[in-house]
Design a protein around this motif. Structure first.
Motif, PDB file in Angstrom:
ATOM      1  N   PRO A 162     -11.355   1.091   2.174  1.00 26.20           N
ATOM      2  CA  PRO A 162     -10.558   1.387   0.995  1.00 26.20           C
ATOM      3  C   PRO A 162     -10.910   2.749   0.428  1.00 26.20           C
ATOM      4  CG  PRO A 162     -12.375  -0.038   0.425  1.00 26.20           C
ATOM      5  CD  PRO A 162     -12.472   0.217   1.889  1.00 26.20           C
ATOM      6  N   TYR A 163      -9.931   3.549   0.174  1.00 24.17           N
ATOM      7  CA  TYR A 163     -10.178   4.905  -0.308  1.00 24.17           C
ATOM      8  C   TYR A 163      -9.850   4.970  -1.790  1.00 24.17           C
ATOM      9  CZ  TYR A 163      -5.249   4.485   0.667  1.00 24.17           C
ATOM     10  OH  TYR A 163      -3.990   4.012   0.721  1.00 24.17           O
ATOM     11  N   SER A 164     -10.380   5.954  -2.427  1.00 17.96           N
ATOM     12  CA  SER A 164      -9.965   6.256  -3.792  1.00 17.96           C
ATOM     13  C   SER A 164      -8.662   7.041  -3.712  1.00 17.96           C
ATOM     14  CB  SER A 164     -11.045   7.089  -4.483  1.00 17.96           C
ATOM     15  OG  SER A 164     -10.451   8.092  -5.252  1.00 17.96           O
ATOM     16  N   VAL A 165      -7.706   6.605  -4.481  1.00 12.59           N
ATOM     17  CA  VAL A 165      -6.423   7.301  -4.482  1.00 12.59           C
ATOM     18  C   VAL A 165      -6.628   8.761  -4.870  1.00 12.59           C
ATOM     19  CG1 VAL A 165      -4.163   7.441  -5.549  1.00 12.59           C
ATOM     20  CG2 VAL A 165      -5.117   5.224  -4.962  1.00 12.59           C
ATOM     21  N   LEU A 166      -7.537   8.939  -5.831  1.00 15.10           N
ATOM     22  CA  LEU A 166      -7.823  10.304  -6.273  1.00 15.10           C
ATOM     23  C   LEU A 166      -8.324  11.147  -5.113  1.00 15.10           C
ATOM     24  CD1 LEU A 166      -9.535   9.956  -9.729  1.00 15.10           C
ATOM     25  CD2 LEU A 166      -7.213  10.631  -9.160  1.00 15.10           C
TER      26      LEU A 166
ATOM     27  N   VAL B 178       2.276   1.914  -3.521  1.00 13.94           N
ATOM     28  CA  VAL B 178       1.298   2.470  -4.458  1.00 13.94           C
ATOM     29  C   VAL B 178       1.039   3.934  -4.160  1.00 13.94           C
ATOM     30  CG1 VAL B 178      -1.103   2.386  -5.189  1.00 13.94           C
ATOM     31  CG2 VAL B 178       0.185   0.268  -4.872  1.00 13.94           C
TER      32      VAL B 178
ATOM     33  N   ARG C 189     -11.082  17.387  -7.785  1.00 13.53           N
ATOM     34  CA  ARG C 189     -10.967  16.469  -8.903  1.00 13.53           C
ATOM     35  C   ARG C 189     -12.072  15.445  -9.008  1.00 13.53           C
ATOM     36  NH1 ARG C 189      -5.750  13.760  -9.970  1.00 13.53           N
ATOM     37  NH2 ARG C 189      -5.213  15.926 -10.283  1.00 13.53           N
TER      38      ARG C 189
ATOM     39  N   GLN D  19      -8.276  21.623 -16.115  1.00 13.47           N
ATOM     40  CA  GLN D  19      -7.374  21.906 -15.007  1.00 13.47           C
ATOM     41  C   GLN D  19      -8.064  22.778 -13.971  1.00 13.47           C
ATOM     42  OE1 GLN D  19      -4.149  23.518 -17.355  1.00 13.47           O
ATOM     43  NE2 GLN D  19      -2.841  21.758 -16.871  1.00 13.47           N
TER      44      GLN D  19
ATOM     45  N   TYR E 133     -17.988  16.102 -10.792  1.00 14.56           N
ATOM     46  CA  TYR E 133     -18.264  16.025 -12.222  1.00 14.56           C
ATOM     47  C   TYR E 133     -19.174  17.158 -12.635  1.00 14.56           C
ATOM     48  CZ  TYR E 133     -16.466  11.632 -10.808  1.00 14.56           C
ATOM     49  OH  TYR E 133     -15.681  10.686 -10.233  1.00 14.56           O
TER      50      TYR E 133
ATOM     51  N   TYR F 298       3.949   6.112  -5.087  1.00 10.99           N
ATOM     52  CA  TYR F 298       3.975   6.266  -6.533  1.00 10.99           C
ATOM     53  C   TYR F 298       3.014   7.363  -6.973  1.00 10.99           C
ATOM     54  CZ  TYR F 298       2.680   5.301 -11.355  1.00 10.99           C
ATOM     55  OH  TYR F 298       2.382   5.429 -12.682  1.00 10.99           O
ATOM     56  N   ASN F 299       1.825   7.287  -6.456  1.00 14.47           N
ATOM     57  CA  ASN F 299       0.822   8.268  -6.851  1.00 14.47           C
ATOM     58  C   ASN F 299       1.148   9.668  -6.353  1.00 14.47           C
ATOM     59  OD1 ASN F 299      -1.651   7.132  -8.320  1.00 14.47           O
ATOM     60  ND2 ASN F 299      -1.158   5.573  -6.806  1.00 14.47           N
TER      61      ASN F 299
ATOM     62  N   GLN G  21       0.829  -1.205   0.000  1.00 15.77           N
ATOM     63  CA  GLN G  21       0.000   0.000   0.000  1.00 15.77           C
ATOM     64  C   GLN G  21       0.861   1.253   0.000  1.00 15.77           C
ATOM     65  OE1 GLN G  21      -3.486   0.428   2.223  1.00 15.77           O
ATOM     66  NE2 GLN G  21      -3.718  -1.746   2.687  1.00 15.77           N
TER      67      GLN G  21
END
Lengths: 230, 230
Positions: A110-114, A21, A190, A182, A193, A24-25, A18
């Motif tokens: 579990p979370y959204s990486v975003l 990852v 982010r 952007q 929508y 990395y993000n 974890q």
DNA sequence: CAGGGCTGTTACACTTCTGTCGCATAGGCT
DNA sequence: AGCCTATGCGACAGAAGTGTAACAGCCCTG
């Protein structure tokens, strides 16, 4: 202290996969990442690295995340660093306890990486401009992030919340062209929508607000690309 | 390598109906879509097409999406390509995350196509933010990709979007001759059906724009071959 | 619960850009 | 020179991008 360049994040998570990852993000997102897999190291690294933000796993061997958080928030010199806690459990009790220890935000696995990225940036945004005490300036426009005030010449302008954030974003890098996407990313967040045309409308509103006492239009439209200041 | 034009997406989904719908929407959104219905083909197509982003179904015959993802994230040359995983149920997302395949985002079926589009765009933005803060220069022409401005001497030039992209492409390799086909590829995007003569017209327009305040013609026509700068 | 401020969407007018055509002209070859 | 092809360029209809007003929903506050 006003620091520029990459924001530094201290990532404390004992589970290697974890952590990798996430690192990395975060790096892809422009953070300089320091990693720790336990609370003790974390405490040391806070000193050494002086991070801008800490992402902290709740459950960890030796010194738990909650303990790290509590200690850091007790010391005046580290209190200002925003902490985002990661927790495996969703119970409200945990959330409350987490916030009571002084964590600034809380993300449930579990979370959204975003989502995590967005929150990290939000925290950073919250802390950075005010600690820097910087007043953004561009031509005859002055913007004080701390007091949330915008001046043009000697007049105080009245802006709506979205207009304000939009202007902050544009003023942080005058001249740079931001695409509608952007801007949605930076101003709205982010994972929201919203139609990109909405940006146009708000830019229009911002323009009107900026020119409410006259003056030229400081916002430049770049056809096919986006908007920029100056 | 700085690429312009349509972003390329590799869509890997074994269910034909879903794949078709997605491909249609992605294309409508401006993506150049390559499709695969299994993991093996996907691995090959990643090589051949060098996509900007991959949308990957979790459940697939032969090589599963998870496996594809894991392999791609292991190799340095493909690690940077964002992967969005599609999963059938919410619980599975936990498992995927548990497996730490390194996907950059997850979308749960049934998903909103709008949401998926938004996430795809978000990923793309994350990876391909902007051509770094370099200012391109050639003779008396300066081009700042960030502010989207072009100067000749001390004058600011006014260019249309296509002219701008064309000039960026030419200025990235001054002196190099680009064929009309190459320019169509780089400026207009891969599989856009446009007459090659259109390139001539836009080169003409670019010339006019570059000489709007006088000066010599910096664009060289190489008869039978294409165009170059200088 | 009414009113006001703010937001996101939509529709429409308007401007600019785009791709194609037709014809003029230039370049290269025999 | 004569011919043939490639290129330049003006014109034009249609497409695309943008500004703005209007509107409905939302969340406050009083």
């Amino acid at each position: 202290m006003a620091r520029s360049g990459q924001p530094r994040v201290l990532l404390v998570e004992d589970e290697p996969a974890q952590r990798t990852v996430l690192a990395y993000n975060l790096e892809a997102e422009g953070f300089a990442v320091t990693q720790a897999d336990n609370g003790e190291d974390a405490m040391v690294l806070v000193e050494e690295e002086d991070p801008d933000i800490i992402i902290l796993d709740w459950m960890m061997p030796k010194v738990s995340g909650i303990e790290v958080c509590r200690r850091l928030k007790m010391r005046p010199e580290t209190r200002g660093i925003p902490i985002i806690m990661l927790s495996a459990r969703a119970e409200e009790v945990d959330r409350i306890r987490g916030l009571e220890t002084g964590a600034d935000d809380y993300v449930i696995k579990p979370y959204s990486v975003l989502e995590l990225m967005a929150r990290a940036r939000a925290q950073l945004r919250r802390v950075r401009p005010s600690t820097a005490g910087v007043v953004l300036e561009h031509e005859d426009i002055r913007l004080d992030p701390e007091s949330h005030r915008v001046y043009r010449g000697d007049k105080v302008l009245k802006l709506g919340p979205t207009e304000f954030k939009l202007l902050v974003t544009l003023m942080e890098r005058p001249g740079r062209v931001f695409s509608r996407e952007q801007l949605l990313d930076l101003v709205w967040g982010r994972d929201i929508y919203v139609d990109t045309r909405t940006v146009d409308v708000h830019v229009g509103r911002l323009r009107k607000s900026l020119m409410q006492y006259g003056g030229s239009d400081p916002v430049r439209t770049v056809r096919g690309a986006g908007y920029a200041l100056g």
